[in-house]
Design a protein around this motif. Structure first.
Motif, mmCIF file in Angstrom:
data_model
loop_
_atom_site.group_PDB
_atom_site.id
_atom_site.type_symbol
_atom_site.label_atom_id
_atom_site.label_comp_id
_atom_site.label_asym_id
_atom_site.label_seq_id
_atom_site.Cartn_x
_atom_site.Cartn_y
_atom_site.Cartn_z
ATOM 1 N N HIS A 192 0.805 -1.221 0.000
ATOM 2 C CA HIS A 192 0.000 0.000 0.000
ATOM 3 C C HIS A 192 0.834 1.264 0.000
ATOM 4 O O HIS A 192 0.465 2.268 -0.604
ATOM 5 C CB HIS A 192 -0.980 -0.019 1.183
ATOM 6 C CG HIS A 192 -1.871 -1.226 1.164
ATOM 7 N ND1 HIS A 192 -2.032 -2.067 2.241
ATOM 8 C CD2 HIS A 192 -2.597 -1.771 0.158
ATOM 9 C CE1 HIS A 192 -2.846 -3.063 1.905
ATOM 10 N NE2 HIS A 192 -3.202 -2.905 0.645
ATOM 11 N N ALA A 193 1.966 1.238 0.681
ATOM 12 C CA ALA A 193 2.841 2.422 0.722
ATOM 13 C C ALA A 193 3.320 2.775 -0.689
ATOM 14 O O ALA A 193 3.316 3.945 -1.085
ATOM 15 C CB ALA A 193 4.024 2.172 1.648
ATOM 16 N N SER A 194 3.713 1.753 -1.449
ATOM 17 C CA SER A 194 4.169 2.012 -2.824
ATOM 18 C C SER A 194 3.014 2.504 -3.685
ATOM 19 O O SER A 194 3.182 3.397 -4.522
ATOM 20 C CB SER A 194 4.771 0.745 -3.446
ATOM 21 O OG SER A 194 5.969 0.419 -2.797
ATOM 22 N N GLU A 195 1.852 1.913 -3.481
ATOM 23 C CA GLU A 195 0.693 2.309 -4.279
ATOM 24 C C GLU A 195 0.380 3.792 -4.065
ATOM 25 O O GLU A 195 0.136 4.521 -5.032
ATOM 26 C CB GLU A 195 -0.516 1.436 -3.926
ATOM 27 C CG GLU A 195 -1.625 1.590 -4.948
ATOM 28 C CD GLU A 195 -2.834 0.712 -4.665
ATOM 29 O OE1 GLU A 195 -2.713 -0.296 -3.942
ATOM 30 O OE2 GLU A 195 -3.910 1.057 -5.173
ATOM 31 N N ILE A 196 0.420 4.238 -2.823
ATOM 32 C CA ILE A 196 0.140 5.650 -2.522
ATOM 33 C C ILE A 196 1.251 6.534 -3.098
ATOM 34 O O ILE A 196 0.989 7.558 -3.723
ATOM 35 C CB ILE A 196 -0.028 5.870 -0.999
ATOM 36 C CG1 ILE A 196 -1.326 5.204 -0.536
ATOM 37 C CG2 ILE A 196 -0.017 7.367 -0.657
ATOM 38 C CD1 ILE A 196 -1.467 5.065 0.969
ATOM 39 N N PHE A 197 2.485 6.119 -2.923
ATOM 40 C CA PHE A 197 3.630 6.861 -3.479
ATOM 41 C C PHE A 197 3.479 7.033 -4.993
ATOM 42 O O PHE A 197 3.739 8.101 -5.545
ATOM 43 C CB PHE A 197 4.928 6.112 -3.152
ATOM 44 C CG PHE A 197 6.123 6.546 -3.945
ATOM 45 C CD1 PHE A 197 6.786 7.726 -3.645
ATOM 46 C CD2 PHE A 197 6.598 5.772 -5.005
ATOM 47 C CE1 PHE A 197 7.889 8.142 -4.379
ATOM 48 C CE2 PHE A 197 7.706 6.170 -5.742
ATOM 49 C CZ PHE A 197 8.342 7.359 -5.433
ATOM 50 N N LEU A 198 3.022 5.977 -5.668
ATOM 51 C CA LEU A 198 2.919 5.994 -7.133
ATOM 52 C C LEU A 198 1.784 6.880 -7.651
ATOM 53 O O LEU A 198 1.801 7.275 -8.824
ATOM 54 C CB LEU A 198 2.745 4.568 -7.662
ATOM 55 C CG LEU A 198 4.006 3.699 -7.564
ATOM 56 C CD1 LEU A 198 3.643 2.218 -7.734
ATOM 57 C CD2 LEU A 198 5.051 4.113 -8.601
ATOM 58 N N GLN A 199 0.840 7.214 -6.787
ATOM 59 C CA GLN A 199 -0.277 8.063 -7.239
ATOM 60 C C GLN A 199 0.221 9.403 -7.787
ATOM 61 O O GLN A 199 -0.325 9.926 -8.746
ATOM 62 C CB GLN A 199 -1.289 8.304 -6.089
ATOM 63 C CG GLN A 199 -2.090 7.065 -5.697
ATOM 64 C CD GLN A 199 -2.669 6.325 -6.891
ATOM 65 O OE1 GLN A 199 -3.392 6.904 -7.692
ATOM 66 N NE2 GLN A 199 -2.339 5.043 -7.018
ATOM 67 N N TRP A 200 1.251 9.939 -7.168
ATOM 68 C CA TRP A 200 1.813 11.207 -7.645
ATOM 69 C C TRP A 200 2.232 11.078 -9.115
ATOM 70 O O TRP A 200 2.001 11.974 -9.934
ATOM 71 C CB TRP A 200 3.021 11.621 -6.780
ATOM 72 C CG TRP A 200 3.571 12.970 -7.158
ATOM 73 C CD1 TRP A 200 3.196 14.184 -6.658
ATOM 74 C CD2 TRP A 200 4.562 13.246 -8.170
ATOM 75 N NE1 TRP A 200 3.893 15.187 -7.282
ATOM 76 C CE2 TRP A 200 4.736 14.647 -8.202
ATOM 77 C CE3 TRP A 200 5.320 12.446 -9.038
ATOM 78 C CZ2 TRP A 200 5.642 15.272 -9.083
ATOM 79 C CZ3 TRP A 200 6.210 13.066 -9.913
ATOM 80 C CH2 TRP A 200 6.369 14.463 -9.926
ATOM 81 N N PHE A 201 2.836 9.932 -9.441
ATOM 82 C CA PHE A 201 3.316 9.713 -10.810
ATOM 83 C C PHE A 201 2.167 9.503 -11.788
ATOM 84 O O PHE A 201 2.252 9.901 -12.950
ATOM 85 C CB PHE A 201 4.289 8.524 -10.850
ATOM 86 C CG PHE A 201 5.628 8.859 -10.274
ATOM 87 C CD1 PHE A 201 6.631 9.404 -11.066
ATOM 88 C CD2 PHE A 201 5.896 8.662 -8.930
ATOM 89 C CE1 PHE A 201 7.869 9.741 -10.543
ATOM 90 C CE2 PHE A 201 7.132 8.998 -8.384
ATOM 91 C CZ PHE A 201 8.127 9.540 -9.198
ATOM 92 N N VAL A 202 1.097 8.871 -11.321
ATOM 93 C CA VAL A 202 -0.079 8.674 -12.178
ATOM 94 C C VAL A 202 -0.617 10.035 -12.602
ATOM 95 O O VAL A 202 -0.856 10.294 -13.785
ATOM 96 C CB VAL A 202 -1.177 7.859 -11.443
ATOM 97 C CG1 VAL A 202 -2.466 7.831 -12.254
ATOM 98 C CG2 VAL A 202 -0.693 6.437 -11.145
#
Ligand SMILES: [Fe+2]
Ligand SMILES: [Fe+2]
Length: 172
Positions: A114-124
């Motif tokens: 989940h931590a990576s998923e949230i981090f990746l939202q910025w890139f999306v």
């Protein structure tokens, strides 16, 4: 602690972000060689932003107790057929990167990271912006065609872009 799989995928993404920086720096040099200094400036700023993207992954891997591994970056192309061809390549490249970010999100989900998923939202979100801003210039260049006055104006407009460095120690 970051998983081996996510660490490996993010290290690969660092390489892609750095290749993006390399590619845009090469495009900047191409524009400078054709005396389109506003276009050259825009690509230089774009390259700087890509190094910031690479550092976001770098910081994230470190924060999660992983190990950053820098991989060999390919040499980018040096020449293009026209100012339009450069921006078409930029657009295509950003679409590939969007696909890679999507793959990382899928991986984060499958690992329940989940931590990576949230981090990746910025890139999306960033990729939506990247695709739209590059496509805007492609459409503008198609409209302009051989109108040198309009080309002069667009070059001046792209020359206004400035790089805003992220706040110190900001990892996201
Ligand atoms: Fe990027
Ligand atoms: Fe980008």
């Amino acid at each position: 602690m970051i998983s081996e799989k996510m660490q490996d995928a993010m290290n690969e993404q660092i390489k892609w972000e750095l290749y993006s920086a390399y590619l845009y720096m090469s495009m900047s040099a191409y524009y400078a060689s054709t005396n389109l200094m506003g276009f050259a400036n825009w690509m230089r700023v774009q390259a700087q932003e890509e190094t910031v993207h690479a550092l976001k992954f770098y910081d994230f891997i470190n924060e999660r107790g992983g190990r950053v591994e820098l991989r060999a970056v390919d040499a980018p192309p040096k020449d293009w057929a026209s100012p339009l061809a450069v921006f078409q390549d930029t657009c295509d490249h950003e679409r590939i990167v969007t696909g890679r970010i999507g793959d990382l999100v899928d991986l984060a989900r499958s690992l329940r990271d989940h931590a990576s998923e949230i981090f990746l939202q910025w890139f999306v979100t960033e990729q939506v912006e990247e695709e739209s801003s590059t496509d805007e210039v492609v459409q503008e260049l198609k409209r302009i065609q051989d109108n040198s006055g309009a080309m002069f104006m667009l070059d001046r407009e792209l020359g206004q872009r400035v790089f805003t460095p992220p706040a110190a120690n900001a990892s996201t």
